[in-house]
Motif scaffolding. Sequence first.
Motif, PDB file in Angstrom:
ATOM      1  N   LEU A 180       4.195   6.840  11.576  1.00 48.11           N
ATOM      2  CA  LEU A 180       2.937   7.260  10.970  1.00 48.11           C
ATOM      3  C   LEU A 180       3.234   8.144   9.774  1.00 48.11           C
ATOM      4  O   LEU A 180       4.394   8.365   9.431  1.00 48.11           O
ATOM      5  CB  LEU A 180       2.094   8.023  12.004  1.00 48.11           C
ATOM      6  CG  LEU A 180       1.721   7.212  13.246  1.00 48.11           C
ATOM      7  CD1 LEU A 180       1.735   8.069  14.478  1.00 48.11           C
ATOM      8  CD2 LEU A 180       0.385   6.547  13.062  1.00 48.11           C
ATOM      9  N   ASN A 181       2.195   8.664   9.158  1.00 49.67           N
ATOM     10  CA  ASN A 181       2.364   9.584   8.039  1.00 49.67           C
ATOM     11  C   ASN A 181       2.829  10.938   8.576  1.00 49.67           C
ATOM     12  O   ASN A 181       2.088  11.599   9.293  1.00 49.67           O
ATOM     13  CB  ASN A 181       1.027   9.716   7.298  1.00 49.67           C
ATOM     14  CG  ASN A 181       1.137  10.573   6.063  1.00 49.67           C
ATOM     15  OD1 ASN A 181       2.228  10.824   5.557  1.00 49.67           O
ATOM     16  ND2 ASN A 181       0.013  11.038   5.589  1.00 49.67           N
TER      17      ASN A 181
ATOM     18  N   MET B  66       6.185   3.740  16.585  1.00 47.38           N
ATOM     19  CA  MET B  66       5.131   3.549  15.587  1.00 47.38           C
ATOM     20  C   MET B  66       5.268   4.664  14.571  1.00 47.38           C
ATOM     21  O   MET B  66       5.046   5.836  14.865  1.00 47.38           O
ATOM     22  CB  MET B  66       3.759   3.607  16.255  1.00 47.38           C
ATOM     23  CG  MET B  66       2.627   3.157  15.356  1.00 47.38           C
ATOM     24  SD  MET B  66       1.006   3.489  16.087  1.00 47.38           S
ATOM     25  CE  MET B  66       1.064   2.448  17.507  1.00 47.38           C
TER      26      MET B  66
ATOM     27  N   GLY C 156       2.227   3.119   4.901  1.00 50.21           N
ATOM     28  CA  GLY C 156       1.508   2.437   5.972  1.00 50.21           C
ATOM     29  C   GLY C 156       2.219   2.530   7.308  1.00 50.21           C
ATOM     30  O   GLY C 156       3.404   2.831   7.382  1.00 50.21           O
ATOM     31  N   ILE C 157       1.469   2.266   8.365  1.00 42.74           N
ATOM     32  CA  ILE C 157       2.018   2.351   9.721  1.00 42.74           C
ATOM     33  C   ILE C 157       3.030   1.229   9.929  1.00 42.74           C
ATOM     34  O   ILE C 157       2.808   0.092   9.536  1.00 42.74           O
ATOM     35  CB  ILE C 157       0.883   2.277  10.766  1.00 42.74           C
ATOM     36  CG1 ILE C 157      -0.046   3.493  10.624  1.00 42.74           C
ATOM     37  CG2 ILE C 157       1.451   2.200  12.181  1.00 42.74           C
ATOM     38  CD1 ILE C 157      -1.263   3.463  11.517  1.00 42.74           C
ATOM     39  N   LEU C 158       4.150   1.574  10.540  1.00 42.93           N
ATOM     40  CA  LEU C 158       5.230   0.620  10.753  1.00 42.93           C
ATOM     41  C   LEU C 158       5.597   0.611  12.240  1.00 42.93           C
ATOM     42  O   LEU C 158       5.852   1.669  12.814  1.00 42.93           O
ATOM     43  CB  LEU C 158       6.437   1.066   9.915  1.00 42.93           C
ATOM     44  CG  LEU C 158       7.617   0.127   9.794  1.00 42.93           C
ATOM     45  CD1 LEU C 158       7.267  -0.997   8.820  1.00 42.93           C
ATOM     46  CD2 LEU C 158       8.840   0.876   9.291  1.00 42.93           C
ATOM     47  N   VAL C 159       5.604  -0.581  12.833  1.00 41.92           N
ATOM     48  CA  VAL C 159       5.954  -0.686  14.249  1.00 41.92           C
ATOM     49  C   VAL C 159       7.343  -1.298  14.382  1.00 41.92           C
ATOM     50  O   VAL C 159       7.686  -2.245  13.685  1.00 41.92           O
ATOM     51  CB  VAL C 159       4.907  -1.537  15.004  1.00 41.92           C
ATOM     52  CG1 VAL C 159       5.338  -1.796  16.433  1.00 41.92           C
ATOM     53  CG2 VAL C 159       3.549  -0.848  14.983  1.00 41.92           C
TER      54      VAL C 159
ATOM     55  N   MET D 263       0.839  -1.194   0.000  1.00 43.05           N
ATOM     56  CA  MET D 263       0.000   0.000   0.000  1.00 43.05           C
ATOM     57  C   MET D 263       0.879   1.251   0.000  1.00 43.05           C
ATOM     58  O   MET D 263       1.475   1.598   1.000  1.00 43.05           O
ATOM     59  CB  MET D 263      -0.885  -0.010   1.255  1.00 43.05           C
ATOM     60  CG  MET D 263      -1.879   1.142   1.254  1.00 43.05           C
ATOM     61  SD  MET D 263      -2.673   1.332   2.856  1.00 43.05           S
ATOM     62  CE  MET D 263      -1.354   2.041   3.822  1.00 43.05           C
TER      63      MET D 263
ATOM     64  N   PHE E  25       3.864   7.695   1.713  1.00 44.58           N
ATOM     65  CA  PHE E  25       3.607   6.993   2.968  1.00 44.58           C
ATOM     66  C   PHE E  25       3.201   5.557   2.682  1.00 44.58           C
ATOM     67  O   PHE E  25       2.259   5.289   1.956  1.00 44.58           O
ATOM     68  CB  PHE E  25       2.508   7.723   3.744  1.00 44.58           C
ATOM     69  CG  PHE E  25       2.142   7.056   5.036  1.00 44.58           C
ATOM     70  CD1 PHE E  25       3.074   6.936   6.049  1.00 44.58           C
ATOM     71  CD2 PHE E  25       0.876   6.535   5.225  1.00 44.58           C
ATOM     72  CE1 PHE E  25       2.739   6.314   7.245  1.00 44.58           C
ATOM     73  CE2 PHE E  25       0.532   5.916   6.419  1.00 44.58           C
ATOM     74  CZ  PHE E  25       1.467   5.806   7.427  1.00 44.58           C
TER      75      PHE E  25
END
Lengths: 121, 124
Positions: free
Chosen positions: B34-35, B32, B12-15, B1, B10
């Motif tokens: 984020l954008n 975490m 996607g959220i990455l941890v 995505m 961006f």
Amino acid sequence: MAEPIIKSRQAQKEVNGISTEVVCTQFSNYIFVVLTQYGKIGTLISVTPDSRSNDISTPTFSTKVLLGKDEPLTHVCAKNLATFVSLEAGNRPVLLGLALKDSSIDTIQEIKEIIKSCKVW
Amino acid sequence: MTEMLNGSDFGGILVHNFSEKILEQVVHFHVMKLNEGFFLWVGSAPALSNLAVSMSSKYDSMPLSTLVMGDPSNTAANSLAQRLAKRTKKQVFVSYSLPMTDSSLGLLVENRIKKELELHPENF
């Protein structure tokens, strides 16, 4: 590397044509839930169970907007989305990051299902 | 995505988690991504004891910072968020959940974060 002490689970799904991301993170005193259609934390809301005088009735919850626009719909969405998380997590407060393009009831219901798939508690 | 959001790329959220033994105790870091922003938790036990938010403003050279949760007399989260926002030019959420007994610990913790920012900028 050893297992991190902070457990988190995430999911991404199209809801009503909008890419929606959910990340649930477990802390000992909070469950942190990020629900976003912008990739941002957005409005931060704490959802806290009120102290219970008896165990017979279902607990009530207080919502407080910590950051962002404080409008009635935010409180309604936050309660709707986070109450079950708190109940399932042994009445732990929930910190909710909410950034939705669409707050329709159908979307909220679908997002709840995604949260259930990211159960960390 | 991969999506163009506000002109940024961006994905996607990455941890991302890492930990380090600092002054005889294991300090855990949880990021975490984020954008155009990130959430960083630092602690030795898995509690969320405070939360500060910081972001740059065109009206001030120092980013604006505020504590949205926790004890306002503890300025660690606030000042760390401010310095990270200054460095990364992003919106930064910081929870600093370490005991405030040792001031040199704070410095070492911050250096460890800076090292991670240099080694893995893609995680922030």
